[in-house]
Design a protein around this motif. Sequence first.
Motif, PDB file in Angstrom:
ATOM      1  N   TRP A 111       4.301  12.865   9.598  1.00 16.82           N
ATOM      2  CA  TRP A 111       4.120  13.020  11.060  1.00 16.82           C
ATOM      3  C   TRP A 111       3.049  12.066  11.560  1.00 16.82           C
ATOM      4  CZ3 TRP A 111       8.294  15.211  12.075  1.00 16.82           C
ATOM      5  CH2 TRP A 111       8.727  16.417  11.501  1.00 16.82           C
ATOM      6  N   ASP A 112       1.984  11.903  10.744  1.00 15.54           N
ATOM      7  CA  ASP A 112       0.848  11.100  11.196  1.00 15.54           C
ATOM      8  C   ASP A 112       1.134   9.603  11.154  1.00 15.54           C
ATOM      9  OD1 ASP A 112      -0.441  13.489  11.534  1.00 15.54           O
ATOM     10  OD2 ASP A 112      -1.484  13.431   9.606  1.00 15.54           O
ATOM     11  N   LYS A 113       2.279   9.231  10.613  1.00 15.96           N
ATOM     12  CA  LYS A 113       2.642   7.811  10.582  1.00 15.96           C
ATOM     13  C   LYS A 113       3.785   7.517  11.544  1.00 15.96           C
ATOM     14  CE  LYS A 113       0.896   7.179   5.963  1.00 15.96           C
ATOM     15  NZ  LYS A 113       1.167   6.808   4.577  1.00 15.96           N
ATOM     16  N   ILE A 114       4.065   8.494  12.391  1.00 17.38           N
ATOM     17  CA  ILE A 114       5.120   8.315  13.384  1.00 17.38           C
ATOM     18  C   ILE A 114       4.487   8.439  14.771  1.00 17.38           C
ATOM     19  CG2 ILE A 114       7.265   9.252  14.328  1.00 17.38           C
ATOM     20  CD1 ILE A 114       7.891  10.366  11.532  1.00 17.38           C
ATOM     21  N   LEU A 115       4.789   7.471  15.637  1.00 16.52           N
ATOM     22  CA  LEU A 115       4.225   7.500  16.987  1.00 16.52           C
ATOM     23  C   LEU A 115       5.340   7.620  18.024  1.00 16.52           C
ATOM     24  CD1 LEU A 115       1.524   4.780  16.409  1.00 16.52           C
ATOM     25  CD2 LEU A 115       1.120   7.216  16.774  1.00 16.52           C
ATOM     26  N   LEU A 116       4.976   8.237  19.147  1.00 13.13           N
ATOM     27  CA  LEU A 116       5.961   8.494  20.207  1.00 13.13           C
ATOM     28  C   LEU A 116       5.953   7.399  21.267  1.00 13.13           C
ATOM     29  CD1 LEU A 116       5.134  12.263  20.704  1.00 13.13           C
ATOM     30  CD2 LEU A 116       7.245  11.359  19.704  1.00 13.13           C
ATOM     31  N   ASN A 117       7.051   7.314  21.956  1.00 12.94           N
ATOM     32  CA  ASN A 117       7.204   6.326  23.024  1.00 12.94           C
ATOM     33  C   ASN A 117       6.773   6.916  24.369  1.00 12.94           C
ATOM     34  OD1 ASN A 117       7.983   3.841  24.011  1.00 12.94           O
ATOM     35  ND2 ASN A 117      10.057   4.520  24.490  1.00 12.94           N
ATOM     36  N   ALA A 118       6.561   6.057  25.346  1.00 16.60           N
ATOM     37  CA  ALA A 118       6.342   6.513  26.724  1.00 16.60           C
ATOM     38  C   ALA A 118       6.937   5.495  27.682  1.00 16.60           C
ATOM     39  CB  ALA A 118       4.854   6.694  26.993  1.00 16.60           C
ATOM     40  N   PRO A 124      10.963   5.182  34.889  1.00 11.22           N
ATOM     41  CA  PRO A 124       9.816   5.971  35.336  1.00 11.22           C
ATOM     42  C   PRO A 124       9.578   7.192  34.464  1.00 11.22           C
ATOM     43  CG  PRO A 124      11.683   6.309  36.775  1.00 11.22           C
ATOM     44  CD  PRO A 124      12.103   5.282  35.783  1.00 11.22           C
ATOM     45  N   SER A 125       8.334   7.522  34.252  1.00 12.92           N
ATOM     46  CA  SER A 125       8.025   8.783  33.589  1.00 12.92           C
ATOM     47  C   SER A 125       8.188   9.908  34.599  1.00 12.92           C
ATOM     48  CB  SER A 125       6.615   8.746  33.014  1.00 12.92           C
ATOM     49  OG  SER A 125       5.698   8.272  33.966  1.00 12.92           O
ATOM     50  N   ILE A 126       8.220  11.139  34.075  1.00 13.23           N
ATOM     51  CA  ILE A 126       8.431  12.310  34.944  1.00 13.23           C
ATOM     52  C   ILE A 126       7.143  13.128  34.939  1.00 13.23           C
ATOM     53  CG2 ILE A 126       9.770  14.427  35.223  1.00 13.23           C
ATOM     54  CD1 ILE A 126      12.050  12.956  33.687  1.00 13.23           C
ATOM     55  N   ASP A 127       6.757  13.586  36.097  1.00 10.54           N
ATOM     56  CA  ASP A 127       5.530  14.375  36.196  1.00 10.54           C
ATOM     57  C   ASP A 127       5.854  15.855  36.001  1.00 10.54           C
ATOM     58  OD1 ASP A 127       3.248  15.670  36.800  1.00 10.54           O
ATOM     59  OD2 ASP A 127       2.956  14.768  38.775  1.00 10.54           O
ATOM     60  N   PRO A 128       5.472  16.419  34.870  1.00  7.21           N
ATOM     61  CA  PRO A 128       5.843  17.822  34.600  1.00  7.21           C
ATOM     62  C   PRO A 128       5.155  18.804  35.538  1.00  7.21           C
ATOM     63  CG  PRO A 128       4.381  16.999  32.894  1.00  7.21           C
ATOM     64  CD  PRO A 128       4.658  15.833  33.795  1.00  7.21           C
ATOM     65  N   LEU A 129       4.130  18.344  36.245  1.00  5.78           N
ATOM     66  CA  LEU A 129       3.450  19.264  37.155  1.00  5.78           C
ATOM     67  C   LEU A 129       4.298  19.547  38.381  1.00  5.78           C
ATOM     68  CD1 LEU A 129      -0.200  17.887  37.030  1.00  5.78           C
ATOM     69  CD2 LEU A 129       0.776  19.823  35.794  1.00  5.78           C
ATOM     70  N   ARG A 130       5.175  18.618  38.734  1.00  4.24           N
ATOM     71  CA  ARG A 130       5.968  18.887  39.936  1.00  4.24           C
ATOM     72  C   ARG A 130       7.470  18.836  39.697  1.00  4.24           C
ATOM     73  NH1 ARG A 130       7.577  14.038  42.084  1.00  4.24           N
ATOM     74  NH2 ARG A 130       6.433  12.207  41.384  1.00  4.24           N
ATOM     75  N   GLY A 466       7.810  14.315  29.599  1.00  4.90           N
ATOM     76  CA  GLY A 466       7.691  13.653  30.890  1.00  4.90           C
ATOM     77  C   GLY A 466       7.260  12.208  30.720  1.00  4.90           C
ATOM     78  N   ALA A 467       6.330  11.997  29.831  1.00  3.80           N
ATOM     79  CA  ALA A 467       5.842  10.637  29.585  1.00  3.80           C
ATOM     80  C   ALA A 467       6.968   9.728  29.093  1.00  3.80           C
ATOM     81  CB  ALA A 467       4.703  10.672  28.578  1.00  3.80           C
ATOM     82  N   MET A 468       7.889  10.315  28.342  1.00  6.01           N
ATOM     83  CA  MET A 468       9.023   9.521  27.839  1.00  6.01           C
ATOM     84  C   MET A 468      10.112   9.365  28.889  1.00  6.01           C
ATOM     85  SD  MET A 468       9.771  10.926  24.039  1.00  6.01           S
ATOM     86  CE  MET A 468       8.583  12.023  23.380  1.00  6.01           C
TER      87      MET A 468
END
Lengths: 503, 265
Positions: A111-118, A124-130, A466-468
Amino acid sequence: MKSYIEPEFIVKRDYEKCVKCKVCINECTYGVHYYDDKNDIIRSRDENCVNCHRCVVFCPTKAITIEKNPTQYTENSHWTREVITSIKRQAETGGAILTGMGCDKPYYTYWDKILLNASQVTNPSIDPLREPIELRTYLGAKPDKLELELENGEVLLKTKLAPQLCAEVPILFAAVSYGAVNFNVHLALARAAAELGTFMNCGEGGLDKRLYRYGDHIIVQVASGRFGVNPEYLNVGAAIEIKIGQGAKPGIGGHLPGEKVTQEIAQIRMIPVGTDALSPAPHHDIYSIEDLRQLIYALKEATDYTKPVAVKIAAVHNSAAIASGIARAGADIIVLDGVRGATGAAPKVIRDNVGIPIELALASVDQRLRDEGIRNRVSIIVSGGIRSSADVVKAIALGADAVYIGTAALVAIGCTLCQKCYTGKCPWGITTTDPQISKRLDPDVAAKRLINLVRAWSIEIKEMLGAMGINAIESLRGNREQLRGVGLTDTELKILGIKMAGE
Amino acid sequence: MNREFSHEGRKTLDAPGPVMINNGVVTINAANMHYRDLNLLLKTHSNLAKRINIYNVYGQRYIGTGLRNNVEIHVYGTPGNDLAAFMDGPTIYVHGNAQDGVGNTMNSGKVVVYGCAGDVVGYAMRGGRIFIRDDAGYRVGIHMKEYGEQKPVIVIGGTAQDFLGEYMAGGILVVLGLTLSHGETHKAKFVGTGMHGGIIYIRGQVTHVGKEAKITELEENDVALLKPIIEEFCSYFNFNIDEVLAGEFKKIVPLSTRPYGKLYT
């Protein structure tokens, strides 16, 4: 025989802070602290200390610290203190070393050698707050295709769907058996699962009748010992899980030490009080995939085909082929438990040396089922060392439908991973069936802590999604394009099915 | 909430085969019938019927599996594996041989087999009684359990194979050796391996017992326990109880309730 084993931990007491309230004496279940009335002072038996931190947390004046024994053997990277101590202990007892929790070695965590995209600029990213982000997950067999029919202008689903579990979050509580833990722990897990709209797995030791009311949020387990398995139990749960293997101890059976088999546990497991509860290594009616199919359908017959049947295996070298067999045997859900998966009791040598990392097993199983065109027939739940919401997101992007958390759930309610679950003396009141010590675990507080943990992870998962630029967990499943590896070999990248960061 | 998907789990009964109901007795012709259809018929009828007769049974699995009532079922032919698995209440008479997994994790009820049975009879059995007239296969009574009043009983009229009563934690397992010729010993090896509860009674000579179990002589209370069980067995199969009881019985019990207590440190 004189023991040559030195204390692993040293208890340090700040006598300026100590008010001799004796809380430490009462809290410790291993008899470390004692009052020396001649000198009016509290002392410690360091050799008994397991570093559980119960006294540290409960000391009102914070007078206690626990240190690793500073007296080290001559430095040797091959013959470590752990190795030397193990040999001495075996030389003194002639027994296999028993331990608790999961493999604690520094290797194997991908897990620690895998990174996520954004998302940046172009999508566009999505804002989970709204904006809503969907975490609901359906677990069970999905049809190969959907047949629809038009009736009076309405589209109706003609295909008969297999039974599904609907989890509001892709996080379920992993199997911990009644006996390994006490009733209060089971109650807390069941309440939290119900409140969160997810599921707890009751493990292989049966289910106390007082928990039947939470049945819609409980996955009942059937292991080789068949403890607590009767038609009522099978029908009260939301799903049934056949436990073939466990990540902490692939290939060997379950072992609940007699110390924990109290009257209550003996009654539900239907074994004598104080005897070891033994689940043999294999189910003695399952020696092949065909036999597994027989049990899967026996359980479906016994529950009128209304519940998904899961099959749990430990992640081992040929998991992919086995998983294919399990899917073809009629399972609705496959559970893969990796080398980090925990236990209440396992031989240390097995725990630390048998099985493979869950990341690799998951990637290969998901790929194999896709290649064979049967991925839709089963859902995949992974477990074994899922520590954070990031691990959850990475697991789902690698191909899991959901995860089980066991160790993380126990840590949330007090566990400090001292690895002494098998003694039955857990000072945090978790892995003990002693009625007095069990009272330390308040089910209301524990349920609240579990709910908080899963809520917190849900917020974080939504942030990452959301970032992805993804607004439903379904769109992340098997979406390995969102993952990149660092510090991995070409072979590792190939098995994980992900690109190197920068690619 | 978890059942949002509508689901009709069972196959519909396109051709259920002839089912006759007469005075509370249901007769099913199982020829060419899939086990799912047969078991659906059993579930449908067993709550009202006094007795169900199933003819032309050709290896259908799971007969009686998960049934929870007090119906009496007569099976004519050869039932398939997992007969009476997870069963809770019914009495099943098999007029023929049974296959593997009879009474798998059975909770209560009774199975009487007028013939032989295959492997793993009464695996993890929790209650009820199983009577096999002739021989049975390997791992009979493995992991049998008991608690309080709930005490399962298995009687094998003939002989059984290896790992008889392995990991047994409770219940009573009786092997009568009635199919053995004079002077012939039981062939089962590793009898009672890993046993930590329950009792095995064997009529005739057993030569190989697991290292966690021991052979002892019967005591007075054993005879009192055994006699009604054998009486019931004889009543089904027309054996002479006195002749059966006249044989030499041995008892196999666990050496300790914690056979593996010293394995770990």
